[in-house]
Motif scaffolding. Structure first.
Motif, PDB file in Angstrom:
ATOM      1  N   GLY A  94      18.920   6.279  -5.764  1.00  9.19           N
ATOM      2  CA  GLY A  94      18.472   5.000  -5.233  1.00  9.19           C
ATOM      3  C   GLY A  94      17.028   5.107  -4.767  1.00  9.19           C
ATOM      4  N   PRO A  95      16.503   4.059  -4.090  1.00 13.04           N
ATOM      5  CA  PRO A  95      15.114   4.066  -3.635  1.00 13.04           C
ATOM      6  C   PRO A  95      14.794   5.239  -2.718  1.00 13.04           C
ATOM      7  CG  PRO A  95      16.080   1.895  -3.354  1.00 13.04           C
ATOM      8  CD  PRO A  95      17.182   2.799  -3.787  1.00 13.04           C
ATOM      9  N   GLU A  96      13.565   5.714  -2.887  1.00 11.11           N
ATOM     10  CA  GLU A  96      13.083   6.811  -2.072  1.00 11.11           C
ATOM     11  C   GLU A  96      12.477   6.254  -0.781  1.00 11.11           C
ATOM     12  OE1 GLU A  96       9.700  10.134  -2.930  1.00 11.11           O
ATOM     13  OE2 GLU A  96      10.668   9.137  -4.608  1.00 11.11           O
ATOM     14  N   LYS A  97      12.033   4.988  -0.879  1.00 10.85           N
ATOM     15  CA  LYS A  97      11.425   4.346   0.289  1.00 10.85           C
ATOM     16  C   LYS A  97      12.149   3.051   0.602  1.00 10.85           C
ATOM     17  CE  LYS A  97       6.799   6.234   0.017  1.00 10.85           C
ATOM     18  NZ  LYS A  97       5.860   6.333  -1.113  1.00 10.85           N
TER      19      LYS A  97
ATOM     20  N   LYS B 276       0.824  -1.198   0.000  1.00 12.67           N
ATOM     21  CA  LYS B 276       0.000   0.000   0.000  1.00 12.67           C
ATOM     22  C   LYS B 276       0.870   1.265   0.000  1.00 12.67           C
ATOM     23  CE  LYS B 276      -3.591   1.832   2.933  1.00 12.67           C
ATOM     24  NZ  LYS B 276      -2.892   2.151   4.165  1.00 12.67           N
ATOM     25  N   GLU B 277       1.844   1.279   0.903  1.00  7.04           N
ATOM     26  CA  GLU B 277       2.711   2.461   1.055  1.00  7.04           C
ATOM     27  C   GLU B 277       3.530   2.744  -0.201  1.00  7.04           C
ATOM     28  OE1 GLU B 277       3.845   4.350   4.160  1.00  7.04           O
ATOM     29  OE2 GLU B 277       1.715   3.978   4.525  1.00  7.04           O
ATOM     30  N   SER B 278       3.871   1.698  -0.913  1.00  5.58           N
ATOM     31  CA  SER B 278       4.702   1.929  -2.092  1.00  5.58           C
ATOM     32  C   SER B 278       3.850   2.000  -3.353  1.00  5.58           C
ATOM     33  CB  SER B 278       5.743   0.820  -2.231  1.00  5.58           C
ATOM     34  OG  SER B 278       5.076  -0.415  -2.447  1.00  5.58           O
ATOM     35  N   ASP B 279       2.535   1.979  -3.142  1.00 11.01           N
ATOM     36  CA  ASP B 279       1.625   2.137  -4.262  1.00 11.01           C
ATOM     37  C   ASP B 279       1.865   1.064  -5.329  1.00 11.01           C
ATOM     38  OD1 ASP B 279      -0.483   3.417  -5.260  1.00 11.01           O
ATOM     39  OD2 ASP B 279       0.589   5.204  -5.977  1.00 11.01           O
ATOM     40  N   SER B 280       2.046  -0.173  -4.852  1.00 11.27           N
ATOM     41  CA  SER B 280       2.395  -1.247  -5.779  1.00 11.27           C
ATOM     42  C   SER B 280       1.398  -2.389  -5.666  1.00 11.27           C
ATOM     43  CB  SER B 280       3.784  -1.811  -5.456  1.00 11.27           C
ATOM     44  OG  SER B 280       4.728  -0.790  -5.465  1.00 11.27           O
ATOM     45  N   THR B 281       1.346  -3.194  -6.700  1.00 16.07           N
ATOM     46  CA  THR B 281       0.550  -4.414  -6.624  1.00 16.07           C
ATOM     47  C   THR B 281       1.431  -5.642  -6.795  1.00 16.07           C
ATOM     48  OG1 THR B 281       0.096  -4.124  -8.959  1.00 16.07           O
ATOM     49  CG2 THR B 281      -1.635  -3.430  -7.433  1.00 16.07           C
ATOM     50  N   GLU B 282       2.673  -5.425  -7.122  1.00 13.30           N
ATOM     51  CA  GLU B 282       3.585  -6.550  -7.324  1.00 13.30           C
ATOM     52  C   GLU B 282       4.886  -6.311  -6.577  1.00 13.30           C
ATOM     53  OE1 GLU B 282       2.572  -7.440 -12.004  1.00 13.30           O
ATOM     54  OE2 GLU B 282       4.149  -6.049 -11.455  1.00 13.30           O
ATOM     55  N   ILE B 283       5.481  -7.414  -6.144  1.00 17.28           N
ATOM     56  CA  ILE B 283       6.823  -7.316  -5.569  1.00 17.28           C
ATOM     57  C   ILE B 283       7.747  -8.185  -6.411  1.00 17.28           C
ATOM     58  CG2 ILE B 283       8.252  -7.638  -3.534  1.00 17.28           C
ATOM     59  CD1 ILE B 283       5.832  -7.599  -1.805  1.00 17.28           C
ATOM     60  N   TYR B 284       8.863  -7.647  -6.763  1.00 18.59           N
ATOM     61  CA  TYR B 284       9.837  -8.462  -7.496  1.00 18.59           C
ATOM     62  C   TYR B 284      10.841  -9.075  -6.527  1.00 18.59           C
ATOM     63  CZ  TYR B 284       8.285  -7.248 -12.137  1.00 18.59           C
ATOM     64  OH  TYR B 284       7.557  -7.136 -13.280  1.00 18.59           O
TER      65      TYR B 284
ATOM     66  N   ILE C 155       9.989  -1.416 -12.548  1.00 24.17           N
ATOM     67  CA  ILE C 155       9.467  -2.036 -11.328  1.00 24.17           C
ATOM     68  C   ILE C 155       9.245  -0.968 -10.261  1.00 24.17           C
ATOM     69  CG2 ILE C 155      10.100  -3.543  -9.413  1.00 24.17           C
ATOM     70  CD1 ILE C 155      11.821  -5.118 -11.379  1.00 24.17           C
ATOM     71  N   SER C 156       8.123  -1.081  -9.508  1.00 19.27           N
ATOM     72  CA  SER C 156       7.919  -0.051  -8.485  1.00 19.27           C
ATOM     73  C   SER C 156       8.317  -0.533  -7.094  1.00 19.27           C
ATOM     74  CB  SER C 156       6.457   0.405  -8.473  1.00 19.27           C
ATOM     75  OG  SER C 156       5.634  -0.675  -8.076  1.00 19.27           O
ATOM     76  N   LEU C 157       8.422  -1.851  -6.905  1.00 18.49           N
ATOM     77  CA  LEU C 157       8.804  -2.368  -5.583  1.00 18.49           C
ATOM     78  C   LEU C 157       9.581  -3.670  -5.740  1.00 18.49           C
ATOM     79  CD1 LEU C 157       8.530  -2.449  -2.433  1.00 18.49           C
ATOM     80  CD2 LEU C 157       6.380  -3.670  -2.780  1.00 18.49           C
ATOM     81  N   SER C 158      10.733  -3.733  -5.093  1.00 18.86           N
ATOM     82  CA  SER C 158      11.518  -4.956  -5.138  1.00 18.86           C
ATOM     83  C   SER C 158      11.791  -5.395  -3.708  1.00 18.86           C
ATOM     84  CB  SER C 158      12.829  -4.717  -5.874  1.00 18.86           C
ATOM     85  OG  SER C 158      13.593  -3.750  -5.191  1.00 18.86           O
ATOM     86  N   ALA C 159      12.144  -6.668  -3.552  1.00 21.49           N
ATOM     87  CA  ALA C 159      12.437  -7.164  -2.208  1.00 21.49           C
ATOM     88  C   ALA C 159      13.635  -8.085  -2.234  1.00 21.49           C
ATOM     89  CB  ALA C 159      11.231  -7.904  -1.649  1.00 21.49           C
ATOM     90  N   SER C 160      14.398  -8.055  -1.154  1.00 14.40           N
ATOM     91  CA  SER C 160      15.530  -8.965  -1.054  1.00 14.40           C
ATOM     92  C   SER C 160      15.752  -9.296   0.414  1.00 14.40           C
ATOM     93  CB  SER C 160      16.781  -8.324  -1.658  1.00 14.40           C
ATOM     94  OG  SER C 160      17.104  -7.157  -0.942  1.00 14.40           O
ATOM     95  N   GLY C 161      16.570 -10.296   0.650  1.00 19.81           N
ATOM     96  CA  GLY C 161      16.885 -10.673   2.013  1.00 19.81           C
ATOM     97  C   GLY C 161      18.200 -10.045   2.425  1.00 19.81           C
ATOM     98  N   ALA C 162      18.283  -9.581   3.694  1.00 21.12           N
ATOM     99  CA  ALA C 162      19.536  -8.986   4.157  1.00 21.12           C
ATOM    100  C   ALA C 162      20.447 -10.088   4.683  1.00 21.12           C
ATOM    101  CB  ALA C 162      19.258  -7.979   5.257  1.00 21.12           C
ATOM    102  N   ARG C 163      21.734  -9.963   4.415  1.00 22.10           N
ATOM    103  CA  ARG C 163      22.687 -10.913   4.993  1.00 22.10           C
ATOM    104  C   ARG C 163      22.830 -10.638   6.489  1.00 22.10           C
ATOM    105  NH1 ARG C 163      24.554 -14.008   7.088  1.00 22.10           N
ATOM    106  NH2 ARG C 163      26.394 -15.316   6.881  1.00 22.10           N
TER     107      ARG C 163
ATOM    108  N   PRO D 168      14.664   0.298  -8.358  1.00 24.27           N
ATOM    109  CA  PRO D 168      13.253   0.626  -8.108  1.00 24.27           C
ATOM    110  C   PRO D 168      13.088   1.737  -7.072  1.00 24.27           C
ATOM    111  CG  PRO D 168      13.628  -1.742  -8.012  1.00 24.27           C
ATOM    112  CD  PRO D 168      14.970  -1.084  -7.987  1.00 24.27           C
ATOM    113  N   PRO D 169      11.987   2.475  -7.147  1.00 25.45           N
ATOM    114  CA  PRO D 169      11.771   3.588  -6.216  1.00 25.45           C
ATOM    115  C   PRO D 169      11.492   3.146  -4.779  1.00 25.45           C
ATOM    116  CG  PRO D 169       9.921   3.360  -7.720  1.00 25.45           C
ATOM    117  CD  PRO D 169      10.982   2.446  -8.220  1.00 25.45           C
TER     118      PRO D 169
END
Ligand code: SF4
Lengths: 470, 223
Positions: B213-216, B63-71, B127-135, B160-161
């Motif tokens: 880089g990303p704003e959020k 919702k906060e990132s105004d996205s419907t998909e996560i990469y 892409i408007s939202l991406s996700a990754s795991g932190a080491r 991505p933003p």
């Protein structure tokens, strides 16, 4: 030869610049003070960093070799450039071989030092500065005026006007609008450029890791999208171990911007591996000497090579705060520039730099690696003077005057007698002080100095009369 | 050139490496410290240590990132952080194309795009939202550490933003010294310490968030 004195009057008369400097240093307190004071063992961290640097510099060849080995192991290449020209030539040759027409650049003072952009442009290769401050400076056709904030001398309005004029942005006073414009234009360059060139903050000898600190994400993009990444580093940037980074990052970042951490710290180990999704296929580390080994050879001056380019000394320097960065006429400015410019070139090349300081000691006090800048400047003044004395005829007027002065100072009787004569003269000329003596021989010396009024009796006379009374 | 440097070093005094590292701070509640520091720099902290919370957190991020998909970078991210998902079209997965999944178990339903093939630059740019795991995470500074290694890239977290990071509680370290002492040297080609969204202070030293880089930046803590 670089002359600071030629630029000072202009800087002082430039009202916009003076306003911008005032805003930067007087109106807004620097967040550094708070960031530093909340670290209880700051002094311990400083000592640690100073010792690590001193140690590394004393064994520099070993550490550079170890760094080279590790970078090679990871599939990178290492180039040793004795001069700036050699480094530039390597980059030009590689660009030609790979057909590179455009380069995205992260902020690098070393690239300024070796005049890389000028050389690239001459070779029809377009350098695009991607750090926002550097981008502004490049648009304006100027040079950075501060280590950390290159466009510090410009106001928001000046920058907005520049964007309107050069990029066709709609007029606005909104910082967000300015940044959105830059972001959009630069994004395009990131996605098309085939070579990225950056500086280096630290290089870890034990792992071959290149560390670059930044806030915007432009370095991250410059080292990730293009096929080729070239990292430029001065030979003094190597540190022995990963763990030392914890200390150096803490010192650097808090001193530079007052942050606890920057948004990004990029730790890079060579080109992309075959099973990684992106990253550069080729990685080159250029080790640049360009006068540094000359400094290294002097055990005392060597301390200046510990500098981690945090910019703290600039921010606290009363001279820098008054004249700004450009007046120094050199790549490095403020106390750091006063120290480094004559060392990297020669005191003959930059005769005034060591004198552009009040020796107040504020720079030494804030320096996160404890470089005794005032002492180094004094030594440089000494060096400058002795070189000049060698050149000048052995019986110069100044020398005569100084010899005479020395004799007077060595003899209490002579000193007392001359003092009495001076006070007598003073009585004859009136009590309002002598102002500027109309003696032609001293006119140059007197230009910026007034002779104060003399008291009727000397301290010695007062002292001995008070002794008689008691 | 090395010869010249060796020569310059020769006469100088030799200094030993300091024997001990200076002390770095420890915290009684590292999670709380991490949250404070992350929020101070404008990042969003979400506690997803319990599975109901996790689903809610994911919904909030979308919702906060105004996205419907996560990469995503890879499917193991789901498993590692205990995010249950069902593939809507298992065959598409075999072909390595985009997948949809529904988190119906937690009654939060949204499509997730699973990107398991090398991402194209042009893809990443829109892409408007991406996700990754932190080491790792670092409590002292609110930092998450992104490790590039086999099957991972540098750009997914940068272009991505908005970017979402999953951090497992057991990877949360006290301070920077612990990070650099436990850092595996040189396995992948890059390790990035990320502390909050992209920012600049280059114009009149005014802080502005979101440059290249990303704003959020969202961090979901998992158990
Ligand atoms: S001399 Fe010291 S204070 Fe000045 S930039 Fe270098 S490290 Fe910072």
């Amino acid at each position: 030869m670089i002359k600071i004195s030629a630029n000072v009057q202009r800087a002082l008369a430039d009202e916009t610049l003076q306003g911008n400097l005032r805003r930067a240093f007087v109106d807004t307190p620097h967040p550094r003070d708070e960031a530093v004071s909340e670290v209880p063992n700051w002094e311990e961290l400083r000592r640690y960093a100073r010792d690590v640097k001193a140690h590394t510099l004393s064994r520099l060849p070993e550490y550079l070799q170890s760094l080279e080995e590790k970078v090679l192991e990871q599939g990178g290449k290492v180039i040793w450039a004795e001069t700036g020209q050699e480094a530039v030539q390597f980059i030009l040759d590689l660009s030609h071989r790979r057909g590179v027409r455009e380069v995205v650049k992260g902020k690098s003072m070393l690239s300024e030092e070796i005049h890389l952009n000028r050389a690239l442009e001459r070779a029809q290769i377009k350098p695009v500065e991607t750090d926002l401050g550097e981008y502004v400076i490049q648009l304006a056709g100027e040079k950075p005026s501060h280590l950390v904030a290159p466009a510090l001398h410009k106001s928001r309005k000046e920058i907005a006007d520049l964007f309107v004029q050069k990029l066709g942005m709609a007029p606005t006073g909104d910082v967000l609008e300015i940044i959105a414009t830059a972001r959009k234009l630069l994004r395009h360059h990131f996605l098309t450029a085939r070579m990225g060139i950056t500086g280096v903050n630290f290089a870890v000898a034990e792992t071959g890791t290149i560390v670059i600190v930044e806030n915007e994400g432009n370095v991250g993009l410059s080292v990730s999208v293009p096929e080729i990444h070239i990292a430029l580093m001065g030979i003094e940037k190597v540190i022995p171990r990963s763990r030392d980074l914890a200390v150096f990052l803490k010192l650097l970042i808090r001193s530079a911007t007052g942050q606890k951490m920057t948004s990004y710290v990029n730790c890079l180990n060579g080109p992309r591996r075959s099973d990684e999704l992106d990253g550069p296929q080729e990685f080159y580390l250029i080790l640049v000497d360009n006068g540094r080994s000359k400094i290294l050879a002097d055990d005392f001056m060597r301390q200046s090579l510990s500098c981690i380019r945090c910019g703290a000394c600039l921010d606290v320097c009363p001279v820098y705060q008054t004249i700004g960065g450009h007046a120094y006429g050199s790549t490095y400015q403020g106390p750091l520039g006063a120290m480094l410019t004559p060392l990297l070139t020669s005191v003959g090349e930059a005769p005034e730099h060591a004198f552009a300081s009040s020796l107040c000691g504020a720079c030494h006090e804030v320096c996160p690696v404890g470089i005794p800048i005032p002492q180094i400047l004094l030594k440089l003044r000494e060096r400058f003077q002795s070189e000049r004395n060698q050149k000048a005829a052995s019986l110069s007027l100044e020398k005569l005057a100084m010899q005479g002065w020395a004799r007077v100072m060595c003899s209490p009787i002579l000193y007392a007698r001359l003092g009495r004569w001076a006070r007598m003269l003073h009585k004859i000329f009136g009590k309002s002080g002598m102002g500027r003596l109309p003696i032609p021989l001293f006119s140059r010396w007197m230009k910026h100095r007034d002779l104060p009024a003399l008291p009727p009796r000397s301290f010695r006379e007062l002292y001995s009369s008070s002794q008689e009374v008691s | 050139m090395l010869h010249k440097i060796r020569h310059a070093c020769a006469g100088g005094s030799s200094v030993e490496l300091p024997a001990e590292m200076p002390e770095f701070p420890h915290y009684s509640d590292p999670v709380e410290k991490f949250r404070q520091e992350l929020e101070r720099v404008g990042g969003v902290f979400l506690d997803g240590r319990r599975s109901e919370e996790l689903a809610g957190a994911l919904g909030l991020v979308l919702k906060e990132s105004d996205s419907t998909e996560i990469y995503w970078e890879g499917e193991e991210l789901f498993q590692r952080h205990g995010i249950s998902f069902t593939l809507r079209d298992p065959e598409a997965f075999a072909k390595g194309s985009l997948l949809y999944s529904f988190h119906f178990r937690h009654r939060v339903q949204f499509p997730i795009v699973l990107n398991s093939k090398p991402a194209e630059r042009s893809d990443l740019a829109r892409i408007s939202l991406s996700a990754s795991g932190a080491r790792f995470g670092v409590a002292e500074t609110g930092t998450v550490v992104h490790e590039v290694k086999a099957g991972r890239g540098r750009l997914l977290s940068l272009l991505p933003p908005a970017h979402l990071v999953f951090l497992s509680e057991r990877d949360l370290l006290m301070n920077q010294a612990m990070l650099f002492l436990s850092m595996p040297p040189g396995q992948g080609s890059a390790l990035t310490l990320v502390t909050g969204p992209s920012r600049t202070s280059d114009i009149e030293r005014t802080l502005v968030v979101g440059v290249h880089g990303p704003e959020k930046l969202f961090v979901i803590l998992t158990s």
